[in-house]
Design an enzyme around this catalytic site. Structure first.
Site, PDB file in Angstrom:
ATOM      1  CD  GLU A 162      29.319  67.291 -31.116  1.00 20.23           C
ATOM      2  OE1 GLU A 162      29.606  67.992 -32.118  1.00 20.23           O
ATOM      3  OE2 GLU A 162      29.832  67.442 -29.997  1.00 20.23           O
ATOM      4  N   PRO A 163      25.501  65.692 -34.786  1.00 23.10           N
ATOM      5  CG  PRO A 163      23.732  67.237 -34.909  1.00 23.10           C
ATOM      6  CD  PRO A 163      24.882  66.819 -34.038  1.00 23.10           C
ATOM      7  CD  GLN A 178      22.364  16.563 -49.870  1.00 18.65           C
ATOM      8  OE1 GLN A 178      22.495  17.056 -50.985  1.00 18.65           O
ATOM      9  NE2 GLN A 178      23.033  15.490 -49.481  1.00 18.65           N
ATOM     10  N   GLY A 199      10.047  31.332 -44.228  1.00 20.18           N
ATOM     11  CA  GLY A 199       9.127  31.650 -45.315  1.00 20.18           C
ATOM     12  C   GLY A 199       8.320  32.905 -45.011  1.00 20.18           C
ATOM     13  N   GLY A 200       7.037  32.865 -45.359  1.00 18.90           N
ATOM     14  CA  GLY A 200       6.174  34.023 -45.142  1.00 18.90           C
ATOM     15  C   GLY A 200       6.084  34.427 -43.689  1.00 18.90           C
ATOM     16  CD  GLU A 214      28.687  50.896 -27.798  1.00 17.13           C
ATOM     17  OE1 GLU A 214      29.758  50.341 -27.480  1.00 17.13           O
ATOM     18  OE2 GLU A 214      27.636  50.759 -27.165  1.00 17.13           O
TER      19      GLU A 214
END
Length: 382
Positions: free
Chosen positions: A126-127, A276, A337-338, A361
């Protein structure tokens, strides 16, 4: 192919290994158009039912096989987040019915949800009361042979597309947790309305629901008056481990994508995997994944072995698996990366999918409270 060696752990029987192979074949062959989330979810529920996989979402003879639930969710999540969602909600949405429902209630709904003919939902939040279920204020007032529902539910998965909701409301037998009851509600009832569809960073069907003098027959109650909190906690106790399993599936996919990336991407004439620091990332990811899997399948095995509750074990599994999956996926994005933040890329989608699992949950901090209380209680009893 993700690592499958964990299936040889003593937590599993041959039937679990056979099920894992069956779900893997199903998931690998999925072709779902995700441009319309509602339609995709409906199609997935149908496909899961036709494949016989949705049959594992509910209890058989009053007992759920939690290891099967977890294996299915892990496998589906590794392939498609919405497929995992569709399966999970067929189980969570009817968990109260399969574990606590009358013979008539089980007969009416479980056959439909297991064959993919009906979509289910779990209406608890609920809210003003997310993790604090005992603070729920939605009311169910007895009126002759009926109850009249008034109040709101929010962040309801499958809200707006479900055919059946298990809903929790205050019937007032006692204050707090002892005054809640559980009901079966269908969206055709007068006074039931979908007030708002909720959009999230990983598209799933979600909604805020409102009930205004919504009349349901007393026969729609699951279990006894005042038993709602115990029912909700029992259902979550079972399905919380499966949330962790979904996170594990996301993490495994992130590691798979990262392994492909670092072994094929060249930097200064050598693959990324020669560095590494990159090897350190891969080691941490593999470690976190195996540790999470051990916690998840310990909790599932413990429940399947007859433990009445696995509150501590399930909380540990959910907390660790979801938090570590977030780290694993973040590392995968970094290694890409990008491309890792390019919309539509696999790791970008995983980055959006994983975040909600640390909230729903039982949020991560709530799990810490649960674990601490359980640990302290055990100490006091010893």
């Amino acid at each position: 192919m993700a690592d499958q060696t964990f299936l040889n752990w003593p937590f599993f029987d041959d039937r679990h290994r056979a099920l894992a192979a069956e779900v893997e074949a199903f998931a690998a062959g999925l072709t779902i158009d995700h441009s319309d989330t509602d339609a995709a979810c409906r199609a997935l529920v149908t496909a899961l039912g036709e494949a016989g996989i949705a049959a594992h979402s509910g209890a058989l003879d009053g007992k759920l096989d939690v290891r099967s639930l977890c294996l299915i969710r892990e496998t589906l999540a590794r392939h498609d987040g919405l497929a995992d969602f569709a399966f999970a909600m067929q189980g969570l949405g009817t968990g109260a019915i399969s574990l606590f429902g009358s013979e008539a209630q089980r007969g009416e709904w479980l056959s439909q949800t297991r064959r993919g003919a009906a979509i289910s939902a779990f209406a608890l939040t609920e809210p003003q009361s997310g993790s604090d279920v005992a603070n729920s204020t939605m009311t169910a007032t007895r009126d002759g042979e009926d109850y009249i529902l008034n109040g709101e539910k929010t962040w309801i998965s499958n809200g707006g597309i479900a055919d059946v909701y298990t809903l929790f409301a205050r019937t007032g037998e006692a204050p707090g947790a002892k005054g809640l009851s559980c009901f079966i509600v269908t969206p055709d009832l007068q006074g039931f309305s979908v007030e708002e569809r909720l959009e999230t960073i990983a598209p799933h069907p979600l909604a805020r629901l409102k009930f205004t003098d919504c009349r349901v027959p007393a026969s729609a109650m699951i279990g006894r008056p005042g038993q709602g909190f115990a029912i909700a906690m029992s259902v979550l106790d079972v399905f919380r481990s499966s949330v962790a399993a979904a996170a594990l599936g996301f993490a495994r996919r992130a590691l798979d994508e990262s392994l492909k990336r670092v072994t094929t991407r060249q930097v200064q004439g050598a693959p990324l995997s020669d560095l590494q620091m990159v090897q350190g990332h891969i080691a941490d990811m593999a470690l976190d994944i195996d540790a999470a899997a051990l916690l998840i399948y310990r909790a599932a095995w413990t429940k399947d072995s007859g433990a009445p509750r696995v509150t501590r074990e399930a909380a540990m599994a959910k907390l660790f698996a979801t938090d570590q999956a977030q780290k694993v996926i973040d590392a995968a994005v970094q290694l890409h990366g990008g491309d890792g933040v390019r919309s539509g890329e696999t790791v970008e989608k995983l980055y959006r999918e994983i975040r909600a699992l640390r909230i729903y949950e039982g949020a991560s901090d709530v799990q810490r409270v649960v674990i601490a209380r359980q640990t302290l209680a055990a100490q006091q009893e010893s």
